[in-house]
Design a protein around this motif. Structure first.
Motif, PDB file in Angstrom:
ATOM      1  N   ASN A   1       0.069  -0.882   0.273  1.00  0.00           N
ATOM      2  CA  ASN A   1      -0.004   0.736  -0.311  1.00  0.00           C
ATOM      3  C   ASN A   1       1.046   1.848   0.059  1.00  0.00           C
ATOM      4  OD1 ASN A   1      -3.289  -0.387   0.764  1.00  0.00           O
ATOM      5  ND2 ASN A   1      -1.548  -1.762   1.735  1.00  0.00           N
ATOM      6  N   THR A   2       2.061   0.964   0.857  1.00  0.00           N
ATOM      7  CA  THR A   2       2.937   2.513   0.949  1.00  0.00           C
ATOM      8  C   THR A   2       3.366   2.857   0.017  1.00  0.00           C
ATOM      9  OG1 THR A   2       2.930   2.226   3.171  1.00  0.00           O
ATOM     10  CG2 THR A   2       4.454   4.101   3.025  1.00  0.00           C
ATOM     11  N   PRO A   3       3.784   2.415  -0.600  1.00  0.00           N
ATOM     12  CA  PRO A   3       4.375   2.370  -1.922  1.00  0.00           C
ATOM     13  C   PRO A   3       3.634   3.532  -2.857  1.00  0.00           C
ATOM     14  CG  PRO A   3       5.139   0.486  -2.120  1.00  0.00           C
ATOM     15  CD  PRO A   3       3.892   1.013  -0.892  1.00  0.00           C
ATOM     16  N   HIS A   4       2.124   3.294  -2.776  1.00  0.00           N
ATOM     17  CA  HIS A   4       0.776   4.589  -3.564  1.00  0.00           C
ATOM     18  C   HIS A   4       1.306   5.558  -3.552  1.00  0.00           C
ATOM     19  CE1 HIS A   4       0.050   0.074  -4.652  1.00  0.00           C
ATOM     20  NE2 HIS A   4      -0.714   0.442  -5.727  1.00  0.00           N
ATOM     21  N   LYS A   5       2.183   6.366  -2.216  1.00  0.00           N
ATOM     22  CA  LYS A   5       2.171   7.511  -2.050  1.00  0.00           C
ATOM     23  C   LYS A   5       3.045   8.399  -3.260  1.00  0.00           C
ATOM     24  CE  LYS A   5       4.290  10.304   1.231  1.00  0.00           C
ATOM     25  NZ  LYS A   5       3.572  11.993   1.483  1.00  0.00           N
ATOM     26  N   VAL A   6       3.441   8.045  -4.051  1.00  0.00           N
ATOM     27  CA  VAL A   6       3.991   7.790  -5.076  1.00  0.00           C
ATOM     28  C   VAL A   6       3.598   7.723  -6.002  1.00  0.00           C
ATOM     29  CG1 VAL A   6       5.956   9.169  -4.154  1.00  0.00           C
ATOM     30  CG2 VAL A   6       6.044   6.711  -5.632  1.00  0.00           C
ATOM     31  N   PHE A   7       2.620   7.069  -7.093  1.00  0.00           N
ATOM     32  CA  PHE A   7       2.085   6.831  -7.769  1.00  0.00           C
ATOM     33  C   PHE A   7       1.775   7.354  -9.363  1.00  0.00           C
ATOM     34  CE2 PHE A   7      -2.126   5.594 -10.595  1.00  0.00           C
ATOM     35  CZ  PHE A   7      -1.566   4.230 -10.179  1.00  0.00           C
ATOM     36  N   GLU A   8       1.218   8.682  -8.752  1.00  0.00           N
ATOM     37  CA  GLU A   8       1.433   9.359  -9.167  1.00  0.00           C
ATOM     38  C   GLU A   8       2.764  10.005 -10.195  1.00  0.00           C
ATOM     39  OE1 GLU A   8      -0.369   9.249  -7.150  1.00  0.00           O
ATOM     40  OE2 GLU A   8      -2.421   9.695  -7.564  1.00  0.00           O
ATOM     41  N   ILE A   9       3.542   9.842  -9.548  1.00  0.00           N
ATOM     42  CA  ILE A   9       5.429  10.387  -9.676  1.00  0.00           C
ATOM     43  C   ILE A   9       5.533   8.935 -10.902  1.00  0.00           C
ATOM     44  CG2 ILE A   9       7.690  10.623  -9.373  1.00  0.00           C
ATOM     45  CD1 ILE A   9       6.226  12.377  -6.798  1.00  0.00           C
ATOM     46  N   VAL A  10       4.920   7.326 -10.403  1.00  0.00           N
ATOM     47  CA  VAL A  10       5.475   6.435 -10.845  1.00  0.00           C
ATOM     48  C   VAL A  10       4.859   6.178 -12.496  1.00  0.00           C
ATOM     49  CG1 VAL A  10       5.891   3.953 -11.087  1.00  0.00           C
ATOM     50  CG2 VAL A  10       6.673   5.375  -9.034  1.00  0.00           C
ATOM     51  N   GLU A  11       3.262   6.711 -11.949  1.00  0.00           N
ATOM     52  CA  GLU A  11       3.198   6.483 -13.744  1.00  0.00           C
ATOM     53  C   GLU A  11       3.108   7.376 -14.569  1.00  0.00           C
ATOM     54  OE1 GLU A  11      -2.271   6.125 -13.747  1.00  0.00           O
ATOM     55  OE2 GLU A  11      -1.451   8.459 -13.037  1.00  0.00           O
TER      56      GLU A  11
ATOM     57  N   GLU B   1      -2.146  10.307   5.711  1.00  0.00           N
ATOM     58  CA  GLU B   1      -2.150  10.935   4.543  1.00  0.00           C
ATOM     59  C   GLU B   1      -2.959  10.500   4.052  1.00  0.00           C
ATOM     60  OE1 GLU B   1       1.488  12.180   2.729  1.00  0.00           O
ATOM     61  OE2 GLU B   1       2.609  11.390   4.643  1.00  0.00           O
ATOM     62  N   GLU B   2      -3.368  10.535   2.818  1.00  0.00           N
ATOM     63  CA  GLU B   2      -4.830  10.887   1.974  1.00  0.00           C
ATOM     64  C   GLU B   2      -5.108   9.832   0.605  1.00  0.00           C
ATOM     65  OE1 GLU B   2      -7.723  13.732   1.719  1.00  0.00           O
ATOM     66  OE2 GLU B   2      -7.883  13.871   4.614  1.00  0.00           O
ATOM     67  N   PHE B   3      -3.602   9.460   0.355  1.00  0.00           N
ATOM     68  CA  PHE B   3      -2.991   8.722  -1.054  1.00  0.00           C
ATOM     69  C   PHE B   3      -3.592   7.062  -0.730  1.00  0.00           C
ATOM     70  CE2 PHE B   3       0.360   7.229   2.064  1.00  0.00           C
ATOM     71  CZ  PHE B   3       0.241   6.759   2.044  1.00  0.00           C
ATOM     72  N   ILE B   4      -4.548   7.113  -0.096  1.00  0.00           N
ATOM     73  CA  ILE B   4      -5.237   5.088  -0.235  1.00  0.00           C
ATOM     74  C   ILE B   4      -6.197   5.901   0.213  1.00  0.00           C
ATOM     75  CG2 ILE B   4      -5.518   3.204   0.516  1.00  0.00           C
ATOM     76  CD1 ILE B   4      -3.263   3.289  -0.914  1.00  0.00           C
ATOM     77  N   THR B   5      -6.979   6.184   1.412  1.00  0.00           N
ATOM     78  CA  THR B   5      -7.963   6.474   2.075  1.00  0.00           C
ATOM     79  C   THR B   5      -9.115   7.598   1.055  1.00  0.00           C
ATOM     80  OG1 THR B   5      -7.295   8.834   3.521  1.00  0.00           O
ATOM     81  CG2 THR B   5      -7.255   6.147   4.173  1.00  0.00           C
TER      82      THR B   5
ATOM     83  N   SER C   1     -12.890   6.958  -0.961  1.00  0.00           N
ATOM     84  CA  SER C   1     -13.871   8.066  -0.255  1.00  0.00           C
ATOM     85  C   SER C   1     -13.861   8.270  -1.636  1.00  0.00           C
ATOM     86  CB  SER C   1     -13.061   9.164   0.585  1.00  0.00           C
ATOM     87  OG  SER C   1     -12.912   8.437   1.595  1.00  0.00           O
ATOM     88  N   LYS C   2     -13.723   8.311  -2.580  1.00  0.00           N
ATOM     89  CA  LYS C   2     -14.103   8.688  -3.707  1.00  0.00           C
ATOM     90  C   LYS C   2     -15.516   7.482  -4.213  1.00  0.00           C
ATOM     91  CE  LYS C   2     -10.151  10.654  -5.841  1.00  0.00           C
ATOM     92  NZ  LYS C   2      -8.886  11.307  -6.764  1.00  0.00           N
ATOM     93  N   TYR C   3     -15.037   6.542  -4.131  1.00  0.00           N
ATOM     94  CA  TYR C   3     -15.970   5.452  -4.238  1.00  0.00           C
ATOM     95  C   TYR C   3     -17.453   5.769  -3.409  1.00  0.00           C
ATOM     96  CZ  TYR C   3     -12.836   3.182  -7.623  1.00  0.00           C
ATOM     97  OH  TYR C   3     -12.240   3.196  -8.162  1.00  0.00           O
ATOM     98  N   ASP C   4     -17.462   7.253  -2.438  1.00  0.00           N
ATOM     99  CA  ASP C   4     -19.055   6.943  -0.924  1.00  0.00           C
ATOM    100  C   ASP C   4     -18.305   5.578  -0.410  1.00  0.00           C
ATOM    101  OD1 ASP C   4     -19.827   9.026  -3.058  1.00  0.00           O
ATOM    102  OD2 ASP C   4     -21.162   7.939  -4.126  1.00  0.00           O
ATOM    103  N   ILE C   5     -17.102   6.203   0.166  1.00  0.00           N
ATOM    104  CA  ILE C   5     -16.938   5.038   1.299  1.00  0.00           C
ATOM    105  C   ILE C   5     -16.021   5.964   2.241  1.00  0.00           C
ATOM    106  CG2 ILE C   5     -15.726   3.020   2.309  1.00  0.00           C
ATOM    107  CD1 ILE C   5     -16.020   1.965  -0.392  1.00  0.00           C
ATOM    108  N   ASP C   6     -16.872   5.740   3.623  1.00  0.00           N
ATOM    109  CA  ASP C   6     -16.303   6.654   4.528  1.00  0.00           C
ATOM    110  C   ASP C   6     -15.430   6.038   5.296  1.00  0.00           C
ATOM    111  OD1 ASP C   6     -16.127   8.252   6.905  1.00  0.00           O
ATOM    112  OD2 ASP C   6     -17.744   7.103   8.179  1.00  0.00           O
ATOM    113  N   VAL C   7     -14.139   5.679   4.743  1.00  0.00           N
ATOM    114  CA  VAL C   7     -12.719   5.636   5.350  1.00  0.00           C
ATOM    115  C   VAL C   7     -12.519   5.925   6.799  1.00  0.00           C
ATOM    116  CG1 VAL C   7     -10.824   4.472   5.612  1.00  0.00           C
ATOM    117  CG2 VAL C   7     -12.408   5.407   3.618  1.00  0.00           C
ATOM    118  N   LEU C   8     -12.609   5.462   8.032  1.00  0.00           N
ATOM    119  CA  LEU C   8     -12.435   5.872   9.359  1.00  0.00           C
ATOM    120  C   LEU C   8     -10.372   5.217  10.039  1.00  0.00           C
ATOM    121  CD1 LEU C   8     -15.264   4.372  11.514  1.00  0.00           C
ATOM    122  CD2 LEU C   8     -15.009   6.294  10.589  1.00  0.00           C
ATOM    123  N   VAL C   9      -9.935   6.398  10.410  1.00  0.00           N
ATOM    124  CA  VAL C   9      -8.182   5.517  10.637  1.00  0.00           C
ATOM    125  C   VAL C   9      -8.010   6.377  12.124  1.00  0.00           C
ATOM    126  CG1 VAL C   9      -7.753   6.445   8.411  1.00  0.00           C
ATOM    127  CG2 VAL C   9      -7.317   8.350  10.401  1.00  0.00           C
TER     128      VAL C   9
END
Length: 240
Positions: free
Chosen positions: A90-100, A137-141, A145-153
């Protein structure tokens, strides 16, 4: 049924940790075996990151260096023939856009795959467990959430730090400690009391510690979910 000779080649960027990467490899191979009903294996390519170096850059807050490591691995896999990539954590997805942006092949995002499974179960609120980076941070949550799901941390830094410690000091070394398991289960129970209808194991090491048998609400194992999305890509089932 997919032609065995027309499976798509998938590149895996693993090593964070190798224990969870091994689960990805096992899950994908087993799923393809099950699909064909024999010992047919999928065409997989693996680039293994140096987890020690990744952790150092995390501590130093040098995420651009982590992105460079992942891009290097992605380019190598792309050159070797991979048609799509998976970041096996999961955590590597923090830089997903840079890699993509620096690759010409698509990357299967772990949050999208997870959100689709949650939506199919008609849940509206889930709690999320992961590293401190993915909880604070919110790079996963936010993507879920964009799928109309409330994500609790976790609402407090002490809980976040302890969950992070369990991941990095125990689970990434393959160590299962019962007192840590109790801590995680107690936290999940508190989230259920706050309205959580399901729990996302948003670190690919957590399934080594927590299983569905441990709690009463649905578990969303991101390792298994991401692996299934990978299998569907390989078999070209996501377009059927």
């Amino acid at each position: 049924m997919t032609d065995k000779t027309k499976m798509r080649i998938l590149g895996l960027i693993g090593g964070t940790s190798w224990h969870s990467t091994a689960e990805y490899y096992r899950n994908i191979n087993q799923s393809v075996n099950d699909y064909f009903g024999d010992n047919t294996n999928p065409p997989l390519l693996l680039f293994n990151l140096n987890q020690s170096l990744v952790h150092r850059y995390q501590i130093e807050d040098k995420w651009e260096k982590i992105a460079d490591l992942i891009v290097d691995g992605g380019l190598r896999l792309q050159k070797a023939g991979a048609e799509s990539l998976l970041l096996c954590a999961n955590t590597p997805h923090k830089v997903f856009e840079i890699v993509e942006d620096q690759l010409s092949i698509p990357i299967i995002h772990i949050a999208d795959a997870t959100a689709r499974v949650i939506k199919r179960q008609n849940l509206s609120s889930v709690c999320f467990l992961g590293t401190k980076f993915s909880m604070e941070e919110e790079f996963i949550t936010s993507r879920i959430s964009k799928y109309d799901i409330d994500v609790l941390v976790p609402p407090d830094s002490k809980t976040i730090e302890e969950l992070h410690r369990i991941i990095q000091k125990e689970l990434t070394y393959g160590e299962i400690i019962m007192s840590s398991k109790k801590f995680v289960l107690d936290f999940i129970k508190s989230m259920i009391n706050s309205g959580a209808e399901g729990v996302i194991l948003g670190c690919t090491e957590f399934p080594l510690l927590i299983t569905q048998a441990d709690i009463s609400i649905p578990i969303f194992n991101t390792t298994e979910i991401h692996s299934k999305a990978a299998t569907e890509y390989i078999l070209n089932l996501n377009n059927k």
